[in-house]
Design a protein around this motif. Structure first.
Motif, mmCIF file in Angstrom:
data_model
loop_
_atom_site.group_PDB
_atom_site.id
_atom_site.type_symbol
_atom_site.label_atom_id
_atom_site.label_comp_id
_atom_site.label_asym_id
_atom_site.label_seq_id
_atom_site.Cartn_x
_atom_site.Cartn_y
_atom_site.Cartn_z
ATOM 1 N N LEU A 210 -8.714 -24.833 10.360
ATOM 2 C CA LEU A 210 -7.955 -26.100 11.124
ATOM 3 C C LEU A 210 -6.485 -26.435 11.012
ATOM 4 C CD1 LEU A 210 -8.469 -27.975 14.015
ATOM 5 C CD2 LEU A 210 -9.048 -29.343 12.517
ATOM 6 N N VAL A 211 -5.969 -26.169 11.907
ATOM 7 C CA VAL A 211 -4.519 -26.751 11.358
ATOM 8 C C VAL A 211 -3.994 -27.822 12.550
ATOM 9 C CG1 VAL A 211 -4.325 -23.555 10.169
ATOM 10 C CG2 VAL A 211 -3.161 -24.322 13.009
ATOM 11 N N PRO A 212 -2.717 -27.952 11.753
ATOM 12 C CA PRO A 212 -1.997 -29.203 12.868
ATOM 13 C C PRO A 212 -1.042 -27.859 13.882
ATOM 14 C CG PRO A 212 -1.119 -28.737 10.233
ATOM 15 C CD PRO A 212 -1.859 -28.094 10.644
ATOM 16 N N ILE A 213 -1.183 -28.588 14.871
ATOM 17 C CA ILE A 213 -0.261 -28.654 16.233
ATOM 18 C C ILE A 213 1.016 -28.063 15.861
ATOM 19 C CG2 ILE A 213 1.002 -29.378 18.288
ATOM 20 C CD1 ILE A 213 -1.271 -31.155 19.217
ATOM 21 N N GLY A 214 1.638 -26.760 16.145
ATOM 22 C CA GLY A 214 2.161 -26.157 15.738
ATOM 23 C C GLY A 214 2.570 -24.691 15.134
ATOM 24 N N GLU A 215 1.718 -25.018 13.478
ATOM 25 C CA GLU A 215 1.534 -24.344 12.949
ATOM 26 C C GLU A 215 0.879 -22.429 13.593
ATOM 27 O OE1 GLU A 215 -1.207 -23.067 9.184
ATOM 28 O OE2 GLU A 215 -0.047 -25.757 9.524
ATOM 29 N N LEU A 216 0.602 -22.519 14.667
ATOM 30 C CA LEU A 216 0.076 -20.891 14.970
ATOM 31 C C LEU A 216 1.154 -20.024 15.619
ATOM 32 C CD1 LEU A 216 -3.407 -21.735 16.054
ATOM 33 C CD2 LEU A 216 -3.389 -20.903 14.743
ATOM 34 N N ASP A 217 1.250 -19.176 15.839
ATOM 35 C CA ASP A 217 1.975 -18.541 16.287
ATOM 36 C C ASP A 217 1.646 -18.075 18.166
ATOM 37 O OD1 ASP A 217 4.380 -17.025 17.795
ATOM 38 O OD2 ASP A 217 3.491 -15.183 16.666
ATOM 39 N N PRO A 218 2.615 -18.886 19.647
ATOM 40 C CA PRO A 218 2.087 -18.546 20.236
ATOM 41 C C PRO A 218 1.222 -16.837 21.087
ATOM 42 C CG PRO A 218 3.430 -20.283 20.527
ATOM 43 C CD PRO A 218 3.358 -19.258 18.978
ATOM 44 N N GLY A 219 2.364 -16.138 19.916
ATOM 45 C CA GLY A 219 1.881 -14.571 20.670
ATOM 46 C C GLY A 219 0.868 -14.573 20.196
ATOM 47 N N GLN A 220 -0.085 -14.624 18.662
ATOM 48 C CA GLN A 220 -1.312 -14.456 17.913
ATOM 49 C C GLN A 220 -2.632 -15.295 18.863
ATOM 50 O OE1 GLN A 220 -1.210 -12.273 16.056
ATOM 51 N NE2 GLN A 220 1.066 -12.217 17.036
ATOM 52 N N VAL A 221 -1.954 -16.093 20.152
ATOM 53 C CA VAL A 221 -3.364 -16.954 19.771
ATOM 54 C C VAL A 221 -4.355 -16.432 20.890
ATOM 55 C CG1 VAL A 221 -4.016 -19.169 21.355
ATOM 56 C CG2 VAL A 221 -2.300 -19.599 20.365
ATOM 57 N N HIS A 222 -5.630 -16.103 20.945
ATOM 58 C CA HIS A 222 -6.335 -16.235 21.648
ATOM 59 C C HIS A 222 -7.228 -16.441 22.884
ATOM 60 C CE1 HIS A 222 -6.970 -13.260 17.945
ATOM 61 N NE2 HIS A 222 -6.430 -12.563 18.655
ATOM 62 N N LEU A 223 -6.750 -17.954 22.689
ATOM 63 C CA LEU A 223 -7.438 -18.235 24.010
ATOM 64 C C LEU A 223 -6.465 -19.732 23.573
ATOM 65 C CD1 LEU A 223 -9.769 -18.664 25.817
ATOM 66 C CD2 LEU A 223 -11.007 -20.361 24.192
ATOM 67 N N PRO A 224 -6.271 -20.153 24.956
ATOM 68 C CA PRO A 224 -4.875 -21.194 24.737
ATOM 69 C C PRO A 224 -6.331 -22.793 24.591
ATOM 70 C CG PRO A 224 -5.562 -20.567 26.727
ATOM 71 C CD PRO A 224 -6.156 -19.753 25.526
ATOM 72 N N GLY A 225 -5.582 -23.554 24.122
ATOM 73 C CA GLY A 225 -6.064 -24.929 24.093
ATOM 74 C C GLY A 225 -7.221 -25.336 25.710
ATOM 75 N N VAL A 226 -6.462 -25.295 26.315
ATOM 76 C CA VAL A 226 -7.325 -26.007 28.012
ATOM 77 C C VAL A 226 -8.162 -25.407 27.979
ATOM 78 C CG1 VAL A 226 -6.252 -23.696 28.703
ATOM 79 C CG2 VAL A 226 -6.222 -26.310 30.504
ATOM 80 N N PHE A 227 -9.089 -24.508 27.445
ATOM 81 C CA PHE A 227 -10.550 -24.004 27.030
ATOM 82 C C PHE A 227 -10.810 -25.055 26.538
ATOM 83 C CE2 PHE A 227 -8.245 -20.594 29.649
ATOM 84 C CZ PHE A 227 -8.784 -20.637 30.826
ATOM 85 N N VAL A 228 -10.817 -25.401 25.345
ATOM 86 C CA VAL A 228 -11.464 -26.197 24.219
ATOM 87 C C VAL A 228 -11.650 -27.972 24.226
ATOM 88 C CG1 VAL A 228 -11.790 -26.244 22.140
ATOM 89 C CG2 VAL A 228 -10.926 -24.254 23.055
ATOM 90 N N ASP A 229 -12.051 -28.131 24.418
ATOM 91 C CA ASP A 229 -12.743 -30.126 24.435
ATOM 92 C C ASP A 229 -12.870 -30.056 22.810
ATOM 93 O OD1 ASP A 229 -12.953 -30.040 27.583
ATOM 94 O OD2 ASP A 229 -13.937 -28.156 27.289
ATOM 95 N N ARG A 230 -13.947 -29.547 22.465
ATOM 96 C CA ARG A 230 -13.956 -30.124 20.869
ATOM 97 C C ARG A 230 -13.914 -28.830 19.789
ATOM 98 N NH1 ARG A 230 -19.648 -32.624 23.304
ATOM 99 N NH2 ARG A 230 -18.911 -34.050 25.136
ATOM 100 N N ILE A 231 -13.593 -29.646 19.263
ATOM 101 C CA ILE A 231 -13.971 -29.038 17.761
ATOM 102 C C ILE A 231 -14.237 -29.408 16.236
ATOM 103 C CG2 ILE A 231 -10.660 -29.550 17.362
ATOM 104 C CD1 ILE A 231 -10.317 -26.582 17.228
ATOM 105 N N VAL A 232 -14.438 -28.465 15.283
ATOM 106 C CA VAL A 232 -15.350 -29.029 14.525
ATOM 107 C C VAL A 232 -14.836 -27.839 12.952
ATOM 108 C CG1 VAL A 232 -17.514 -29.517 12.937
ATOM 109 C CG2 VAL A 232 -16.995 -29.827 15.934
ATOM 110 N N HIS A 233 -14.327 -28.695 12.416
ATOM 111 C CA HIS A 233 -14.013 -28.068 11.445
ATOM 112 C C HIS A 233 -15.148 -27.705 10.034
ATOM 113 C CE1 HIS A 233 -11.384 -27.185 7.265
ATOM 114 N NE2 HIS A 233 -11.722 -26.182 7.925
ATOM 115 N N THR A 234 -15.801 -26.201 10.379
ATOM 116 C CA THR A 234 -16.435 -26.301 9.254
ATOM 117 C C THR A 234 -16.582 -25.183 8.273
ATOM 118 O OG1 THR A 234 -17.161 -24.064 10.621
ATOM 119 C CG2 THR A 234 -18.278 -26.038 11.461
ATOM 120 N N GLY A 235 -15.305 -24.644 8.031
ATOM 121 C CA GLY A 235 -14.860 -23.985 6.420
ATOM 122 C C GLY A 235 -15.516 -22.445 6.824
#
Length: 268
Positions: A210-235
């Protein structure tokens, strides 16, 4: 906005009896195993699951099957799960088998708001004509069969009408996610995960990193966050192999003979 949850149990706590759940993964590749285990540790039952397959005996969705917490499955492959096959054939589980590409498109269409589509896949089979067993009786007779579907001709070829799929929840696994819900999948683990995420009204993602907003290159994102409601860092979790195939090791004598045969044109 995407909410970050401290534990998988917290993220799935409101999944209740009778809920429909789209689950990403293919075999055991890219399955949201931690989220599934959290549901298995809870009490929700009579679940309706949409997934390419249903895990293996004792792992992934196989955990919920073993506890008889799943009422209905929409899938394309029974796979290596003997309990899945047993429950289906004994009348304990309702199963709607769907061509794999059709299942993928049904999820994608549901995610983008397309209610139905025509496809040539399945024309001339029980998929289109009806009669495919969805649920058996204990005596082996058919208790519930699939209905016939509308057929139309386009370009001189017959097509069958398939309705899209939307579910109450979606569970997915990603390699990396940021706190806005943008996800990056790892190679083949991408499989059904983006499609399942799109189809769920509430999408819950487990991420290895899990990384902060802005760390991911937008061109490398496979699924935009508009589709995701909850996120869990499981390692990084221990990853299971669905089916292991190995080749017997050659002896030194066999290896030398094979090398000599190759060099001498087969006259070793």
């Amino acid at each position: 906005m995407t909410r970050t949850f401290a534990t998988a149990a917290d993220a799935v706590a409101d999944i209740s009896d009778g809920a429909s759940v789209a689950v990403g993964g293919f075999g055991l590749c890219g399955i949201p195993d931690v989220l599934i285990a959290a549901i298995a540790a809870g009490t929700a039952c009579d679940l309706q699951v949409v997934s390419n397959n249903c895990g293996t005996d004792g792992y992934g969705l196989g955990l919920l099957l073993a506890q008889k917490r799943i009422r209905r499955v929409v899938a394309s492959y029974v796979g290596e799960n003997a309990e899945f096959a047993r429950q289906y054939l004994s009348g304990e589980l309702e199963v709607e088998l769907t061509p794999q590409g059709t299942l993928a498109e049904k999820l994608r269409a549901g995610g983008v708001g397309v209610p139905a589509f025509f496809t040539p896949a399945g024309v001339g089979t029980p998929i289109a004509e009806g009669g495919l067993p969805w649920r058996y009786r204990p005596d082996g007779s058919v208790a519930l069969a699939s209905p016939p579907k509308e057929i139309r001709e386009y370009g001189g070829r017959r097509h069958v009408l398939e309705e899209s799929i939307t579910t109450d929840y979606a569970l997915v696994h990603a390699l990396v996610g940021d706190t806005a819900g943008n996800l990056v999948f790892d190679k083949a683990a991408r499989n059904f995960n983006p499609l399942a995420a799109m189809a769920g009204r509430i999408c819950i993602a487990q991420v290895e990193k899990l990384v902060p907003i802005g760390e991911l290159d937008p061109g490398q994102v496979h699924l935009p966050g508009v589709f995701v409601d909850r996120i869990v860092h499981t390692g990084v979790q221990d990853k299971q192999i669905e089916k292991r195939t190995v080749t017997a090791r050659k002896t030194s004598h066999e290896a030398k003979c094979q090398a000599a045969s190759s060099e001498g044109g087969g006259n070793a």
